[in-house]
Design a protein around this motif. Structure first.
Motif, short mmCIF file in Angstrom:
data_model
loop_
_atom_site.label_atom_id
_atom_site.label_comp_id
_atom_site.label_asym_id
_atom_site.label_seq_id
_atom_site.Cartn_x
_atom_site.Cartn_y
_atom_site.Cartn_z
N ASP A 78 0.80 -1.21 0.00
CA ASP A 78 0.00 0.00 0.00
C ASP A 78 0.84 1.27 0.00
O ASP A 78 0.30 2.37 0.10
CB ASP A 78 -0.96 0.00 1.19
CG ASP A 78 -2.11 -0.96 0.99
OD1 ASP A 78 -2.47 -1.21 -0.17
OD2 ASP A 78 -2.65 -1.48 1.99
N VAL A 121 -0.11 6.77 0.62
CA VAL A 121 -0.59 5.51 1.18
C VAL A 121 -1.93 5.17 0.52
O VAL A 121 -2.82 6.02 0.44
CB VAL A 121 -0.79 5.61 2.71
CG1 VAL A 121 -1.24 4.27 3.29
CG2 VAL A 121 0.48 6.09 3.38
N ARG A 122 -2.04 3.95 0.02
CA ARG A 122 -3.29 3.53 -0.63
C ARG A 122 -4.33 3.22 0.45
O ARG A 122 -4.46 2.09 0.90
CB ARG A 122 -3.06 2.30 -1.51
CG ARG A 122 -4.24 2.04 -2.45
CD ARG A 122 -4.11 0.71 -3.19
NE ARG A 122 -2.87 0.57 -3.91
CZ ARG A 122 -2.61 1.12 -5.08
NH1 ARG A 122 -3.50 1.91 -5.63
NH2 ARG A 122 -1.45 0.94 -5.67
N GLU A 123 -5.04 4.23 0.87
CA GLU A 123 -6.09 4.10 1.89
C GLU A 123 -7.25 5.01 1.52
O GLU A 123 -7.05 6.16 1.13
CB GLU A 123 -5.55 4.50 3.27
CG GLU A 123 -4.72 3.43 3.96
CD GLU A 123 -5.56 2.32 4.53
OE1 GLU A 123 -6.81 2.46 4.58
OE2 GLU A 123 -4.99 1.30 4.96
N ARG A 124 -8.46 4.50 1.67
CA ARG A 124 -9.65 5.32 1.43
C ARG A 124 -9.86 6.32 2.56
O ARG A 124 -10.52 7.35 2.36
CB ARG A 124 -10.88 4.42 1.32
CG ARG A 124 -10.85 3.43 0.17
CD ARG A 124 -12.13 2.58 0.17
NE ARG A 124 -13.30 3.40 -0.08
CZ ARG A 124 -13.81 3.62 -1.28
NH1 ARG A 124 -13.24 3.08 -2.36
NH2 ARG A 124 -14.88 4.37 -1.43
N SER A 125 -9.36 6.03 3.73
CA SER A 125 -9.59 6.89 4.88
C SER A 125 -8.90 8.23 4.71
O SER A 125 -7.91 8.36 3.98
CB SER A 125 -9.11 6.21 6.17
OG SER A 125 -7.74 5.87 6.08
N HIS A 139 -2.65 9.91 2.96
CA HIS A 139 -3.60 8.92 2.44
C HIS A 139 -4.22 9.44 1.16
O HIS A 139 -4.58 10.63 1.05
CB HIS A 139 -4.70 8.65 3.46
CG HIS A 139 -4.29 7.74 4.57
ND1 HIS A 139 -5.21 7.06 5.34
CD2 HIS A 139 -3.07 7.39 5.03
CE1 HIS A 139 -4.57 6.33 6.25
NE2 HIS A 139 -3.28 6.51 6.08
N ARG A 195 -4.13 1.01 10.93
CA ARG A 195 -4.63 0.35 9.72
C ARG A 195 -5.56 -0.80 10.07
O ARG A 195 -6.57 -1.00 9.42
CB ARG A 195 -3.45 -0.18 8.91
CG ARG A 195 -2.45 0.87 8.49
CD ARG A 195 -2.91 1.61 7.25
NE ARG A 195 -3.07 0.73 6.11
CZ ARG A 195 -2.07 0.26 5.39
NH1 ARG A 195 -0.82 0.57 5.68
NH2 ARG A 195 -2.30 -0.52 4.37
N SER A 262 -14.07 5.81 7.79
CA SER A 262 -13.30 6.67 6.90
C SER A 262 -12.59 7.79 7.65
O SER A 262 -11.66 8.39 7.15
CB SER A 262 -14.21 7.29 5.83
OG SER A 262 -14.72 6.28 4.98
N MET A 316 -7.08 4.95 -4.79
CA MET A 316 -7.15 4.65 -3.37
C MET A 316 -7.73 3.27 -3.08
O MET A 316 -7.56 2.73 -1.99
CB MET A 316 -7.96 5.71 -2.63
CG MET A 316 -9.43 5.75 -2.95
SD MET A 316 -10.23 7.15 -2.09
CE MET A 316 -11.95 6.88 -2.57
N ASP A 317 -8.40 2.67 -4.06
CA ASP A 317 -8.94 1.31 -3.89
C ASP A 317 -8.95 0.65 -5.26
O ASP A 317 -9.79 0.97 -6.11
CB ASP A 317 -10.35 1.37 -3.30
CG ASP A 317 -10.87 -0.01 -2.89
OD1 ASP A 317 -10.32 -1.03 -3.37
OD2 ASP A 317 -11.82 -0.07 -2.09
#
Length: 545
Positions: A78, A121-125, A139, A195, A262, A316-317
């Motif tokens: 990620d 960072v590959r995060e939806r949040s 993010h 995470r 989120s 992100m996703d």
């Protein structure tokens, strides 16, 4: 909306002068703009700002701590190196750094020692984080939800201020009697908790996850200090002073309407009405004026943010179930031109990731048809992003010559498209690698390899660039250069043993080296010694022999 206080640098100059590798690891320490609820007993004042006597963790030690955490988690899938998005985040970051330096927030020692490197960072949040030694994680969910460069910059300015005010050192000083490896483990545990709480607890011996996470949260006074200093950095960098207040209000509104994890830090560390009120009061009576004149530079920043915010929604996703709904452009007739182009751009990126070339091409064509509707100040920025996406689509479709020729011709019609900029350079490397074995192709490959070698010489920690360079040297018949590039990429990704193995194996490839090979072997030997020395230092810090 960006209000310029620095001279606008041409993108060609920015590409030549950008400091350090843009790629950085995913280490995460503390939530951006998070407000912990402090117990009554913690009301004591902070140590004086910059009072080194109160900080047992020196800047050099803090950088070493950050580097150790980096090397521990660089392999996380990620960690995102999307050159186009990372370039934008880094441009915002560089403006903030210039502001902090001019304000005197960054000492000469810190400036020389710290990494000052953002990473994705590959995060939806919605979050951003600071790590010891000047590493800042962003993010993709944060970029996707922010409505302007000012909002994004407000979060990054806040995180930068945590670093410049040595907040991390002040917190870690309480743990100073522990070994460096214990501190690294503590931070890694906090990363995992942020995470996935169950995974984080498993990482920490003794089940002290919740306690350790609490130890790494910034105090109430530190958060207010980061708000205050960050606001000054934000405005002095030329960003709108309304950015921080707008970001606070968006976060508060979104968290009320949405409780789907989120906004995890807002549940455990809520934004207080006091902090929101202070952000508003800093604006004064004239700080928030939506009807103020908009400069050409501000328009360009706005266009770039709209496009990159749309791109982040796809990145992100990357699960098919998440990308599929993005393929159909969400455009209606009365939508403003920039917003509609951003929607078509999002469709093109998602379609390419799903390998739907026809839909990606159709969306890019629709976006280009609306390009003349934009203000002149926005067209070049948007055109560059559409062109890079077209090249990426050609590379994905194995149309190597089409991609190469498009990159070669584009600068003549758009000066923002520059061969030395990192996104263009890495796309050129991907295209060159797929060219056929012809004389013309060899010339193109050689040109790309030479430009990429110049880039990594200036940015030696750019793992992606080193990894792209290795197969190019191999195709050109330079096996030692290829081995060295592979080793550098491996080391930059935190795997020192793997880098050492590659160098030791590569030295056996040549029995009777030519003069050029002898020089390359000498460089490899020097790098080998440096990595072995770093490995011994790590073992010593870990309590080994």
């Amino acid at each position: 909306m960006k209000i310029s206080s620095f001279p606008l640098l041409p993108r060609q100059l920015v590409c030549l002068l950008a400091a350090g590798s843009l790629l950085a690891p995913m280490p995460v320490l503390t939530p951006a703009m998070a407000q912990p609820v402090a117990p009554a007993s913690s009301a004591s004042a902070l140590p004086a700002m910059g009072d080194v006597s109160t900080q047992s963790l020196s800047p050099a030690a803090e950088r070493r701590l950050g580097d150790r955490v980096m090397r521990s988690i660089l392999g996380d899938p990620d960690v995102v190196d999307d050159p186009v998005t990372l370039e934008y985040v880094n441009d915002v970051w560089q403006d903030l750094l210039r502001s902090a330096r001019q304000r005197g927030d960054i000492s000469t020692e810190m400036d020389e020692l710290y990494a000052w490197r953002p990473f994705l960072v590959r995060e939806r949040s919605v979050n951003a984080f600071a790590l010891p030694g000047g590493y800042i994680g962003v993010h993709l969910g944060l970029l996707a939800m922010t409505g302007s460069p000012d909002e994004l910059a407000s979060v990054m300015a806040h995180e930068l201020s945590h670093v410049t005010q040595r907040h991390i050192a002040r917190m870690m000083s309480e743990q100073s009697r522990q070994s460096l490896v214990s501190l690294v483990s503590m931070i890694l545990g906090a990363v995992a908790i942020a995470r996935a709480p169950q995974a984080g607890q498993a990482l920490i011996v003794g089940g002290q996850a919740a306690s350790i996470q609490g130890q790494l949260n910034f105090s109430r006074d530190m958060e207010r200090e980061a708000d205050r200093v960050g606001f000054g950095v934000l405005t002095d960098a030329g960003f709108s002073p309304a950015g921080m207040a707008q970001m606070f209000e968006h976060l508060q509104t979104a968290s009320r309407l949405n409780d789907d994890n989120s906004y995890p830090y807002l549940r455990t560390h809520p934004l207080t009405t006091e902090r929101i009120g202070e952000a508003r009061s800093r604006l004064g009576t004239s700080g928030w004026n939506p009807n103020a004149p908009v400069s050409a530079e501000e328009q360009a920043w706005t266009a770039r943010h709209a496009m990159l915010s749309a791109r982040a929604k796809a990145l992100m996703d990357i699960r098919s179930a998440s990308l599929q709904p993005l393929v159909a452009p969400n455009v209606h007739p009365d939508m403003p031109p920039l917003q509609s182009i951003a929607q078509y751009y999002l469709s093109a990126v998602a379609s390419r990731m799903l390998r739907d070339g026809a839909q990606a091409s159709a969306s890019l064509k629709a976006a280009r048809e609306r390009l003349p509707l934009l203000p002149e100040a926005q067209r070049a920025e948007v055109d560059r992003l559409l062109t890079l996406e077209e090249v990426d689509l050609d590379v994905s479709a194995r149309q190597a010559w089409v991609a190469t020729n498009l990159l070669h011709a584009a600068p003549s019609r758009n000066s923002l498209i520059t061969p030395t900029c990192r996104p263009e350079l890495l796309l050129a490397a991907q295209a060159a690698l797929n060219l056929p074995d012809t004389a013309g192709a060899r010339s193109a490959i050689q040109d790309t390899a030479t430009r990429l070698q110049t880039h990594v010489s200036a940015h030696p920690l750019d793992a992606t660039a080193w990894a792209a360079l290795a197969p190019l040297w191999q195709r050109l018949g330079y096996p030692l250069r290829a081995v060295r590039a592979e080793a550098e990429a491996t080391a930059a990704n935190g795997d020192l043993p793997g880098a050492i193995d590659r160098i030791e194996g590569g030295r056996k490839l040549v029995k009777r080296p030519s003069d050029d090979e002898a020089i390359e072997l000498s460089v490899m030997q020097s790098r080998l010694r440096a990595w072995q020395r770093q490995q011994r230092e790590d073992m010593k810090e870990d309590g080994g022999p």
